[in-house]
Design a protein around this motif. Sequence first.
Motif, PDB file in Angstrom:
ATOM      1  N   ALA A  34       0.585  -0.669   0.221  1.00  0.00           N
ATOM      2  CA  ALA A  34       0.254   0.113   0.537  1.00  0.00           C
ATOM      3  C   ALA A  34       1.343   1.486  -0.272  1.00  0.00           C
ATOM      4  CB  ALA A  34      -1.007   0.095   1.220  1.00  0.00           C
ATOM      5  N   LYS A  36       0.961   5.934   0.042  1.00  0.00           N
ATOM      6  CA  LYS A  36       0.092   6.962   0.120  1.00  0.00           C
ATOM      7  C   LYS A  36       0.815   7.684  -0.782  1.00  0.00           C
ATOM      8  CE  LYS A  36      -1.466   9.914   3.921  1.00  0.00           C
ATOM      9  NZ  LYS A  36      -2.309  10.194   3.831  1.00  0.00           N
ATOM     10  N   TYR A  99      -4.807   5.596  -1.042  1.00  0.00           N
ATOM     11  CA  TYR A  99      -3.962   5.214  -1.047  1.00  0.00           C
ATOM     12  C   TYR A  99      -4.162   4.513  -1.977  1.00  0.00           C
ATOM     13  CZ  TYR A  99      -2.509   5.399   4.061  1.00  0.00           C
ATOM     14  OH  TYR A  99      -2.574   5.775   5.468  1.00  0.00           O
ATOM     15  N   LYS A 120       4.482   7.860   1.055  1.00  0.00           N
ATOM     16  CA  LYS A 120       5.299   7.227   1.482  1.00  0.00           C
ATOM     17  C   LYS A 120       4.426   5.529   1.288  1.00  0.00           C
ATOM     18  CE  LYS A 120       3.598   9.550   5.232  1.00  0.00           C
ATOM     19  NZ  LYS A 120       3.950   9.766   6.932  1.00  0.00           N
ATOM     20  N   ARG A 121       5.460   4.176   1.359  1.00  0.00           N
ATOM     21  CA  ARG A 121       4.134   2.840   2.092  1.00  0.00           C
ATOM     22  C   ARG A 121       4.307   3.130   2.831  1.00  0.00           C
ATOM     23  NH1 ARG A 121      10.187   2.265   1.820  1.00  0.00           N
ATOM     24  NH2 ARG A 121      10.918   0.925   3.296  1.00  0.00           N
ATOM     25  N   LEU A 122       2.838   2.435   3.363  1.00  0.00           N
ATOM     26  CA  LEU A 122       2.014   1.893   4.843  1.00  0.00           C
ATOM     27  C   LEU A 122       3.008   1.407   5.210  1.00  0.00           C
ATOM     28  CD1 LEU A 122      -0.233   2.195   6.207  1.00  0.00           C
ATOM     29  CD2 LEU A 122      -0.969   0.276   5.267  1.00  0.00           C
ATOM     30  N   LYS A 123       3.792   0.873   6.267  1.00  0.00           N
ATOM     31  CA  LYS A 123       3.754   0.339   7.802  1.00  0.00           C
ATOM     32  C   LYS A 123       3.482  -0.111   8.480  1.00  0.00           C
ATOM     33  CE  LYS A 123       7.745   3.402   5.771  1.00  0.00           C
ATOM     34  NZ  LYS A 123       9.240   4.036   6.262  1.00  0.00           N
ATOM     35  N   TYR A 124       4.057  -1.401   9.255  1.00  0.00           N
ATOM     36  CA  TYR A 124       4.015  -1.909  10.694  1.00  0.00           C
ATOM     37  C   TYR A 124       4.852  -1.532  11.282  1.00  0.00           C
ATOM     38  CZ  TYR A 124       2.377  -6.050   9.085  1.00  0.00           C
ATOM     39  OH  TYR A 124       1.332  -7.767   8.174  1.00  0.00           O
ATOM     40  N   SER A 125       4.020  -0.593  12.407  1.00  0.00           N
ATOM     41  CA  SER A 125       4.445   0.391  13.937  1.00  0.00           C
ATOM     42  C   SER A 125       5.918  -0.697  14.285  1.00  0.00           C
ATOM     43  CB  SER A 125       3.464   0.878  14.651  1.00  0.00           C
ATOM     44  OG  SER A 125       3.119  -0.624  15.271  1.00  0.00           O
ATOM     45  N   PRO A 134       7.633  -3.000   6.222  1.00  0.00           N
ATOM     46  CA  PRO A 134       5.746  -2.882   5.238  1.00  0.00           C
ATOM     47  C   PRO A 134       5.454  -3.591   5.547  1.00  0.00           C
ATOM     48  CG  PRO A 134       8.462  -3.651   3.854  1.00  0.00           C
ATOM     49  CD  PRO A 134       8.859  -3.501   5.446  1.00  0.00           C
ATOM     50  N   PHE A 135       3.894  -3.146   5.657  1.00  0.00           N
ATOM     51  CA  PHE A 135       2.788  -3.996   5.328  1.00  0.00           C
ATOM     52  C   PHE A 135       2.788  -4.218   3.335  1.00  0.00           C
ATOM     53  CE2 PHE A 135      -1.649  -5.171   5.453  1.00  0.00           C
ATOM     54  CZ  PHE A 135      -1.942  -5.491   6.669  1.00  0.00           C
TER      55      PHE A 135
END
Length: 172
Positions: A34, A36, A99, A120-125, A134-135
Amino acid sequence: MAKETRAEELRFRAARRDEGKSGQWKPEADLWFAIKAAPGSQRSPSAPVIEQRAPSLSLIERNIANAGFESFMPTYRIVVKHHRNKKFIVRRFPIFTDYVFVNLPTQRFVPVEAVEGVGKRLKYSRTYGEAPEPFSFQQEVIDRLRYMVWETTRSTCWKRLHACDRRKLIGR
């Protein structure tokens, strides 16, 4: 009803799998990420499209495709009546606002992040080593989203067709 829907989804996925024989689709566990989108990049371009791509692509989808990556932005369509000429038009809206999904089998993010319109890319915490992980999404998840988009587009087209038929019947 649920069995019919499931059977239709399986037919849709089989048709997508047949696209792989022509080299357009690769079912080997590709990962989708994903991304953004920058504000305003999910809108449709107002200028006419000179290239041979579909004119209904948003700005970010067109930029990602021009960079050589496969992208998917789940959308839904609504039939609206134009406020001036009263004609029915189909408008396309993103389901996940801001997204877009991008297929990155090599997991190289730098070339994608350099594309205009990509934030930017969607990332895990949680972190993997030094950086956040990255997710990612499996191909099957994207295929199910594509089926849902296809199904809603098909129903919207039927609604538009019936609305046009009703106008013709009333006008006669």
